[in-house]
Design an enzyme around this catalytic site. Structure first.
Site: not given
Ligand code: PEP
Length: 258
Positions: A11-13, A101, A103, A173, A179, A219, A240-241
């Site tokens: 997920n590149w956001k 999600h 966010e 999640e 993040g 993470s 994500g990251g």
């Molecule tokens: C996400 O935003 O779905 C996520 C899991 O981010 P991260 O891997 O950066 O924690």
């Protein structure tokens, strides 16, 4: 238990414009060649503005990568300024759409009812929803994690038919792990992913629940993916990251052989 095909999604956001997105996918394709990625679904979810460019790249170079979107609107068309419909995404060969999600829930006020509308639109257009659920730190500390996740699942999946449920991915999640660099222990992640499957069994029956893929997200990195993925109810990762680094994302995909 049925055999579930692992699914690793990035997920590149709101990162990477369409030129940077092309570069990232090209580098990812290069690094994937160094790893064993067979037998898994590999998904990237760029921003809307990069979808067309990445669709072209995947098709032209026959890359082992599928396209995902980060959100969607529930209606097919209409006066919804700034929104993108599932019909439009399907026309771009988008296969997966993230819905719910944390966010989106926290920053854009998406309720389970809103998530449900989006999820049903995704199914209607033949794509696969990646439904995100997860508790906050306060909810976890209050011992409510399972209850909150169950409530999100029941609300978001209301009215979903058995045939549609087969084509579903759920991403557990924990909000406090997104993040933050803080990962749930593999035991905690397994416990909640098993609880997710338990609720899916209540809703759709055990056989269908056993076929639904449940991802862990929060993470995920090259260094922790293997242990997480070795848990019996964890069938993939929503990243994500670390998905913004082609090397790291390829290492996550290739975790089995390291
Ligand atoms: C996400 O935003 O779905 C996520 C899991 O981010 P991260 O891997 O950066 O924690």
């Amino acid at each position: 238990m049925s055999e579930r095909r692992p699914i690793i999604a990035g997920n590149w956001k709101m990162h990477k414009d369409h030129l940077e997105a092309i570069q990232l996918v090209q580098k990812l394709a290069y690094h994937l060649e160094e790893h064993d990625y067979e037998g898994q679904d590999i998904v990237v979810c760029p921003s809307f503005v990069a979808l067309r460019a990445i669709q072209n790249l995947i098709q032209a170079d026959k890359l082992p990568i599928e396209l995902g979107a980060q959100t969607v609107h529930a209606e097919d068309e209409g006066a919804f300024t700034g929104e993108v419909s599932a019909r439009m995404l399907a026309r771009l060969d988008v296969r997966y759409v993230i819905v719910g999600h944390s966010e989106r829930r926290a920053l854009f006020g998406e309720s389970d009812e809103v998530v449900n509308g989006k999820l049903r639109a995704v199914h209607k257009h033949g794509m696969v929803p990646i439904l995100c659920v997860g508790e906050t730190l306060e909810q976890r500390d209050a011992g409510q994690a399972v209850e909150i996740v169950a409530e999100q699942l029941r609300g978001s999946l209301a009215g979903v038919k058995l045939a549609e449920a087969q084509d579903l991915v759920v991403a557990y999640e924990p909000v406090w792990a997104i993040g933050t660099g803080r990962t749930a222990s593999s035991a905690d992640a397994q416990e909640l992913c098993a609880a997710v499957r338990g609720v899916l069994a209540e809703l759709f029956g055990q056989a269908i629940a056993d076929g639904i893929r449940v991802q862990y997200g929060g993470s995920v990195k090259p260094g922790n993916v293997r242990e997480l993925m070795s848990q019996p109810d964890i069938d993939g990762a929503l990243v994500g990251g670390a998905s913004l680094s082609s090397e790291d994302f390829a290492l996550i995909v290739g975790h089995r052989r390291r």
